[in-house]
Design an enzyme around this catalytic site. Sequence first.
Site, mmCIF file in Angstrom:
data_model
loop_
_atom_site.group_PDB
_atom_site.id
_atom_site.type_symbol
_atom_site.label_atom_id
_atom_site.label_comp_id
_atom_site.label_asym_id
_atom_site.label_seq_id
_atom_site.Cartn_x
_atom_site.Cartn_y
_atom_site.Cartn_z
ATOM 1 N N LYS A 22 -6.997 6.895 -22.882
ATOM 2 C CA LYS A 22 -6.121 7.771 -22.082
ATOM 3 C C LYS A 22 -5.570 7.016 -20.861
ATOM 4 C CE LYS A 22 -7.902 10.738 -18.839
ATOM 5 N NZ LYS A 22 -7.199 10.485 -17.593
ATOM 6 N N ARG A 121 -8.413 12.049 -3.114
ATOM 7 C CA ARG A 121 -7.527 11.186 -3.910
ATOM 8 C C ARG A 121 -6.099 11.091 -3.365
ATOM 9 N NH1 ARG A 121 -8.692 12.326 -10.198
ATOM 10 N NH2 ARG A 121 -8.051 10.185 -10.508
HETATM 11 C C1 UD1 Z 1 -8.098 6.034 -12.031
HETATM 12 C C2 UD1 Z 1 -8.431 6.666 -13.345
HETATM 13 C C3 UD1 Z 1 -9.632 7.588 -13.217
HETATM 14 C C4 UD1 Z 1 -10.814 6.831 -12.604
HETATM 15 C C5 UD1 Z 1 -10.393 6.125 -11.324
HETATM 16 C C6 UD1 Z 1 -11.463 5.211 -10.753
HETATM 17 C C7 UD1 Z 1 -6.279 6.769 -14.483
HETATM 18 C C8 UD1 Z 1 -5.160 7.604 -14.982
HETATM 19 N N1 UD1 Z 1 -7.254 7.397 -13.795
HETATM 20 O O1 UD1 Z 1 -7.765 7.088 -11.117
HETATM 21 O O2 UD1 Z 1 -9.978 8.061 -14.510
HETATM 22 O O3 UD1 Z 1 -11.843 7.739 -12.297
HETATM 23 O O4 UD1 Z 1 -9.220 5.312 -11.554
HETATM 24 O O5 UD1 Z 1 -11.826 4.256 -11.696
HETATM 25 O O6 UD1 Z 1 -6.319 5.583 -14.706
HETATM 26 N N2 UD1 Z 1 -7.463 5.899 -2.933
HETATM 27 C C9 UD1 Z 1 -6.937 6.039 -1.669
HETATM 28 N N3 UD1 Z 1 -5.580 5.886 -1.516
HETATM 29 C C10 UD1 Z 1 -4.745 5.626 -2.564
HETATM 30 C C11 UD1 Z 1 -5.300 5.473 -3.848
HETATM 31 C C12 UD1 Z 1 -6.666 5.622 -4.000
HETATM 32 O O7 UD1 Z 1 -7.655 6.277 -0.697
HETATM 33 O O8 UD1 Z 1 -3.535 5.505 -2.352
HETATM 34 C C13 UD1 Z 1 -8.921 6.061 -3.135
HETATM 35 C C14 UD1 Z 1 -9.257 7.284 -4.011
HETATM 36 O O9 UD1 Z 1 -9.301 8.478 -3.271
HETATM 37 C C15 UD1 Z 1 -10.602 6.875 -4.572
HETATM 38 C C16 UD1 Z 1 -10.460 5.349 -4.739
HETATM 39 O O10 UD1 Z 1 -9.394 4.961 -3.888
HETATM 40 O O11 UD1 Z 1 -11.600 7.150 -3.650
HETATM 41 C C17 UD1 Z 1 -10.155 4.874 -6.139
HETATM 42 O O12 UD1 Z 1 -9.102 5.668 -6.669
HETATM 43 P P1 UD1 Z 1 -8.095 5.126 -7.761
HETATM 44 O O13 UD1 Z 1 -8.600 3.880 -8.383
HETATM 45 O O14 UD1 Z 1 -6.735 5.100 -7.177
HETATM 46 O O15 UD1 Z 1 -8.170 6.299 -8.835
HETATM 47 P P2 UD1 Z 1 -6.986 6.729 -9.770
HETATM 48 O O16 UD1 Z 1 -6.104 5.561 -10.004
HETATM 49 O O17 UD1 Z 1 -6.399 8.001 -9.264
#
Ligand code: UD1
Length: 417
Positions: A22, A121
Amino acid sequence: MDKLIIEGGIALNGIVKAGGAKNSVLPLMAATILAEGSHQFSNVPHLRDVITMQRLLTHLGVASELTNNNLHLTSNGLQSHDAPYDLVKTMRASVLVLGPLLARWGKARVSLPGGCAIGARPIDLHLDALKKMGAQIEIKEGYVEATASKLKGAEIQFNIVTVTGTENIMMAAALAEGTTILKNAAREPEVVDLAHYLIKMGAEIEGAGTGTIVIRGMQNLKPAAHTVIADRIEAATFLIAGVITGGEVTVENCPPFLLETLLQHLKKSGCKIKTDSESITVSASERLKSIDIATSPFPGFVTDMQAQFMALMSLARGTSRITETIFENRFQHALELKRLGADISVEGHTAIVKGVEKLSGAPLMATDLRASASLILAGLAAEGTTIVDRAYHIDRGYEKIEEKLTLLGAKISRTNQ
Ligand code: UD1
């Protein structure tokens, strides 16, 4: 609302095939915005999130058809540059269209995703990176409004590892002017899969799978064909389904390197593991030993398996400390597991799981995708009947889960009563 009804206590045995990932197919689909023409993906799972992404892309001007596990997308030019709230709120990965829209068409309006069951997030890192590449960004009425006459390559240092952030900026950089360097980039296999597709489209990308990715922007990209990598989370969930019920499950179509860290932990807790180049078998001859885990970005222990691992540890011998370092609110399954008789207490970011000898079936409520997988696993191991309400969560990320589990011997059915 659909519910899953599970008669637990039956050992699961047999072979199951992993579907496509996915978290790989969603960014791949967003990448089709970057080049007009016909894009072909195979090994695409039938999931609610894939359908949501299809709806979003149709709205933007990319038509698509999913037959069997082949997805054909035709990118026909821009119809809209707007990712509406209705779609983004059901699937946060919708934000993946931001980078491609901005790079290809110079404008994007994408709803802010808002809160989420597992944590805040935010997408600030995506936005900061695009600003560094020359985009003008405003937040208006709950939407990110971004414009850029031409994005420019930049050096971007992520202060937190972000998977979709790395993917969004990698896609934007592929059509930017000049070179972009991403530092502290996500190293997840799904990021690498996207890089492989972008390279097939004509992009120049080095370092995907390491912490530094270098992307040289191109004037144009072209469509291509690609096979989606295996879903390591689905595969791992089936392996745990085998071992939590005292059975032995083999997952095919899943190269073991995708699950190296998880397999090491399973081994440490007493599982027997057999692998070959494309398959993994896990079993255990006695009750597992409790072990501690802490989630972290790839290649660490994947947060998307934390809930399922907690179900496993709830029946192990001893006490396990499970620390969640990625999402601040990802323990909602703990309360539901306690309804089955698990002994779990949560202290901040750590759940302390004291293994019990047995769980007993109960009605449960799924709160998010991976939590629902955890409850299903616990229900399969519990004595008696477990009913998991809000089964729609599981359909976001697991294709035909009841059918696959039934093939392994589970008694599981769906009802909407
Ligand atoms: C992706 C995955 C999800 C997985 C996650 C962590 C997809 C579609 N989803 O989610 O299944 O659980 O990676 O492996 O691939 N953060 C910030 N600012 C930002 C972006 C992220 O603070 O701009 C923080 C988030 O709140 C979180 C951490 O960084 O605490 C990691 O998040 P991130 O890797 O971005 O998760 P997703 O990409 O949303």
